[in-house]
Enzyme design. Structure first.
Site, mmCIF file in Angstrom:
data_model
loop_
_atom_site.group_PDB
_atom_site.id
_atom_site.type_symbol
_atom_site.label_atom_id
_atom_site.label_comp_id
_atom_site.label_asym_id
_atom_site.label_seq_id
_atom_site.Cartn_x
_atom_site.Cartn_y
_atom_site.Cartn_z
ATOM 1 C CG HIS A 1 -2.879 -15.138 13.994
ATOM 2 N ND1 HIS A 1 -3.902 -14.970 14.906
ATOM 3 C CD2 HIS A 1 -3.143 -16.324 13.372
ATOM 4 C CE1 HIS A 1 -4.728 -15.996 14.847
ATOM 5 N NE2 HIS A 1 -4.304 -16.831 13.907
ATOM 6 C CG ASP B 1 -9.522 -18.112 11.683
ATOM 7 O OD1 ASP B 1 -8.375 -17.872 11.290
ATOM 8 O OD2 ASP B 1 -9.758 -18.827 12.675
ATOM 9 C CG HIS C 1 -10.375 -19.480 17.887
ATOM 10 N ND1 HIS C 1 -9.822 -20.677 17.515
ATOM 11 C CD2 HIS C 1 -10.153 -18.632 16.861
ATOM 12 C CE1 HIS C 1 -9.280 -20.562 16.316
ATOM 13 N NE2 HIS C 1 -9.471 -19.329 15.888
#
Length: 304
Positions: free
Chosen positions: A56, A60, A265
């Site tokens: 996406h 980041d 993440h």
């Protein structure tokens, strides 16, 4: 594992990015800020990079693309680069090229999300990269790399009984060809081969809540790289920000029969010493869970 952090790069935890290497070629999942530093530190090179799959358009996960592309342009004739991702990824790259005016000496091909029922985004030397939608605060994709299947095991005794001697004829059978045995009878591959064997599966899914797309991507994957951004005590923050806890990632892995779960993440709110707690919480639900490690290599054995 080039990076396993979320939101911002940290000195020992770059943003989440996973590099898959197969027979000298490479496929990169996500490219956060400064991720080319990990490629250099790991001595991984860049010439063999065939594609970058972007989940996406949050910073980041995409701000490292210009650096990756400039790094690759230092090679002589590196070949085409495919960039796969959500609608808008081509616009982002093209505007960056136009505004920063950096030199690119290779062709760039784009594959943007389109709603197709078979879910195949791209073919990589015969292996299929599929994508699915996740549940995040913006449009987000997850990916699943499926290695092509292999023929079933060859039965030498059965081949001998059917009059197929050792040598090229057996190789042709294993390649899927019907041959004529020494006695003149036709022998089909199914006469001497066991059931087909599946290839390896790698799943990559980050920035999501538990959802149907996550379950489809992770089914029987080994390994699955899935976000476990928060500890259980911060479950409310995870839900509010459309992320998952380590426990939720472990539950998804358990339900999808994942072989190995690698948590990525990780939120910057956790210091490095906190990572052990995330792993412990996940393993209480799914014993084959672990928190990613910077520049760790994860060999993927054949399923059988």
């Amino acid at each position: 594992m080039l990076g396993y952090g979320g939101m911002m790069p940290m000195p020992l935890r770059l943003t989440t990015s996973v590099l898959v290497r197969r027979e000298g070629r490479m496929l990169l999942f996500d490219a956060g800020e400064g991720i080319q530093l990990a490629l250099k530190k790991g001595g991984l090179g860049i010439r063999g990079l065939d594609a970058v799959a972007i989940t996406h358009l949050h910073a980041d996960h995409v701000l490292g693309l210009p650096g990756i592309m400039m790094f690759r342009a230092q090679c002589d004739e590196p070949g085409a680069l495919t960039i796969i991702g959500p609608p808008g990824v081509a616009r982002f790259v093209n505007h960056t090229l136009e505004d920063l005016k950096y030199h690119i000496n290779y062709r760039i091909e784009f594959v943007e999300w389109y709603n197709k029922s078979d879910r195949i985004a791209w073919s990589w030397n015969g292996d299929n990269l599929t994508w699915d939608t996740l549940d995040h605060s913006t449009f987000c994709l997850g990916y699943r790399l499926e290695e092509r299947g292999r023929p079933g095991r060859f039965d030498p005794a059965r081949a001998t009984a059917l009059g197929v001697p050792a040598g090229p004829l057996r190789g042709r059978l294993q390649a899927g060809e019907t041959i004529v045995a020494e006695g003149g009878a036709a022998v089909r591959p199914s006469d001497v081969l066991g059931p087909p064997r599946r290839g390896r599966v790698v799943a990559f899914a980050t920035d999501t809540r538990p959802c149907a797309g996550l379950a489809r991507l992770c089914e029987d994957a080994d390994p699955a790289f899935v976000e476990g951004m928060f500890a259980a005590e911060h479950a409310d923050a995870a839900a509010e920000k459309k992320h998952m806890t380590a426990v939720e990632a472990a539950e998804a892995a358990r339900d999808a029969r994942v072989g190995r779960l690698v948590l990525v993440h990780v939120s910057p709110r956790y210091v490095y010493e906190d990572e052990a707690r995330l792993g412990e919480e996940a393993r209480a639900v799914f014993p084959r869970a672990e928190v990613a490690k910077a520049l760790e290599a994860y060999p993927i054995p054949l399923p059988d």
